[in-house]
Scaffold this motif. Structure first.
Motif, mmCIF file in Angstrom:
data_model
loop_
_atom_site.group_PDB
_atom_site.id
_atom_site.type_symbol
_atom_site.label_atom_id
_atom_site.label_comp_id
_atom_site.label_asym_id
_atom_site.label_seq_id
_atom_site.Cartn_x
_atom_site.Cartn_y
_atom_site.Cartn_z
ATOM 1 N N SER A 259 125.219 20.032 131.038
ATOM 2 C CA SER A 259 124.270 19.652 129.994
ATOM 3 C C SER A 259 124.720 18.327 129.371
ATOM 4 O O SER A 259 125.831 18.224 128.834
ATOM 5 N N VAL A 260 123.862 17.330 129.491
ATOM 6 C CA VAL A 260 124.163 16.005 128.929
ATOM 7 C C VAL A 260 123.633 15.955 127.504
ATOM 8 O O VAL A 260 122.436 16.206 127.255
ATOM 9 N N LYS A 261 124.510 15.653 126.586
ATOM 10 C CA LYS A 261 124.116 15.584 125.177
ATOM 11 C C LYS A 261 123.334 14.293 124.921
ATOM 12 O O LYS A 261 123.759 13.202 125.304
ATOM 13 N N LYS A 262 122.206 14.461 124.267
ATOM 14 C CA LYS A 262 121.384 13.297 123.926
ATOM 15 C C LYS A 262 121.942 12.630 122.673
ATOM 16 O O LYS A 262 122.612 13.253 121.855
ATOM 17 N N GLU A 263 121.613 11.361 122.573
ATOM 18 C CA GLU A 263 122.049 10.617 121.396
ATOM 19 C C GLU A 263 121.330 11.134 120.149
ATOM 20 O O GLU A 263 120.114 11.410 120.182
ATOM 21 N N TYR A 264 122.085 11.230 119.088
ATOM 22 C CA TYR A 264 121.514 11.751 117.844
ATOM 23 C C TYR A 264 120.606 10.707 117.201
ATOM 24 O O TYR A 264 120.980 9.532 117.055
ATOM 25 N N THR A 265 119.405 11.143 116.853
ATOM 26 C CA THR A 265 118.460 10.284 116.120
ATOM 27 C C THR A 265 117.963 11.055 114.895
ATOM 28 O O THR A 265 117.623 12.239 115.002
ATOM 29 N N PRO A 269 111.179 14.329 117.255
ATOM 30 C CA PRO A 269 110.567 13.901 118.522
ATOM 31 C C PRO A 269 109.062 13.698 118.354
ATOM 32 O O PRO A 269 108.432 14.306 117.480
#
Length: 374
Positions: A259-265, A269
């Motif tokens: 699981s690739v962690k997405k960048e926090y925004t 969404p």
């Protein structure tokens, strides 16, 4: 001048005192070592003739399977504790044992030994071994190992590793530490001298941490031999002791799906488009119902045509002939084998004919001789 004279006098006095201290100084290693054969004097009634001021008591529970054994050996327990003037009681209804001091009790530490005695009896230690706790040079340690390993199967394996095949590991540990060790359930009960108990606890804790007890047993054996040499008592033994390094050869198992962690925004969404929004974007929303139906029917017909072609291809697969394997060329080895077999058969036939030629005249001679030349 006077001050300088006094100063010189003080300095002379200090220098004269220094060698006196060095002469009277004793080596620390001699103070730490206990002389051979020395024993602590026994605590008697003369040391505390007035007894104790307050009554002390301790109680402990025992499992159901120990009830029959405790009921059988309880008179012996009462007799052993009676010598120290301590009262013991067994409650089979509640499943508990209790000890308390009396007016005649003179040893304040006797009640603590009695408490340890009932604890050992509750942990399946036989009475013959547990009664040794009443001696001055014997102590006990109950090590809890149930919470050290989470996995139950792993815990059972490591506990069995401590016992060893036919109890050989446990017996070796008992001989090296001069302690009695009992592994029962989620606890390990040890009984013996203080130095031995310290070693037993270390071995048990290391075994539960997946360090094999044989390493610690080897270290204890070396220490035992080194302690016999009086010259090495004051020296460090690190150079003689083995150093075992933990090698983890097994590679860490990686998960199949990483699981690739997405960048926090901080922004939420974007909202997904609804069906109406998609129709508005393509312009279908403004078409008439008849045109919309016609377009849907065309899409359905295209999908049906694709499905028919796929089915037709699957049916035609049965009529396609399989690919024939290419014929293998005859090798020279095969030819040689054929010629060899042919030659052998020819030789056999020749030998048979030769045998017939040789045997036939002998047969005729025998026939005429037997018939008398008729």
């Amino acid at each position: 001048m006077a001050s300088s004279a006094t100063g010189d006098g003080m300095s002379e006095a200090q220098t004269s005192k220094k060698p006196k201290k060095t002469k009277n100084q004793v080596d620390e290693s001699e103070l730490l070592t206990v002389p051979d054969g020395w024993k602590e004097p026994q605590f008697t009634k003369d040391d505390n003739p007035r007894g104790l001021l307050e009554e002390s008591s301790f109680a402990t529970l025992f499992p159901k399977y120990r009830e029959a054994y405790l009921k059988e050996c309880w008179p012996l327990v009462e007799k052993a504790l009676g010598e120290a003037h301590i009262k013991a009681s067994l409650d089979l209804i509640e499943g508990s044992m209790s000890v308390c001091t009396t007016k005649k009790t003179f040893d304040p530490y006797a009640i603590l030994r009695a408490r340890d005695l009932i604890k050992l009896l509750a942990r399946s230690v036989p009475f013959e071994q547990a009664v040794r706790i009443l001696q001055d040079d014997v102590a006990c340690d109950i090590i809890k190992i149930g919470t050290l390993v989470r996995n139950r199967e792993r815990f059972v394996k490591r506990r069995q590793r401590l016992i060893g095949p036919k109890g050989s590991t446990l017996k070796a540990l008992e001989l090296l530490t001069s302690c009695y060790v009992m592994v029962q359930g989620n606890t390990v009960s040890a009984l013996g001298p203080f130095n031995g108990l310290k070693e037993v606890r270390k071995v048990v804790m290391d075994t539960m941490k997946n360090i094999h007890p044989i390493y610690n047993i080897k270290t204890l054996m070396i220490k035992r031999e080194l302690s016999k040499d009086p010259d090495l008592r004051a020296q460090s033994w690190e150079r003689f002791l083995p150093k075992f390094r933990h090698k983890n050869l097994a590679k860490r198992k990686e998960p199949k799906k990483k699981s690739v962690k997405k960048e926090y925004t901080p922004f939420p969404p974007p909202q997904p488009e609804s069906k109406v929004d998609k129709e508005l974007a393509t312009g279908e929303f403004f078409l008439r119902e008849s045109v919309k139906k016609r377009k849907k029917m065309e899409e359905i017909k295209v999908k049906q045509a694709e499905a028919l072609t796929k089915k037709q291809e699957e049916r035609n697969k049965a009529f396609i002939p399989p690919k024939e394997k290419p014929l293998m060329k005859k090798t020279t080895k095969g030819r040689n084998k054929g010629t060899r077999i042919y030659l052998r058969t020819e030789c056999m036939s020749l030998t048979l004919t030769a045998m017939h030629i040789c045997i036939y005249p002998i047969y005729l001679f025998n026939y005429f001789y037997s018939s008398g030349g008729r």
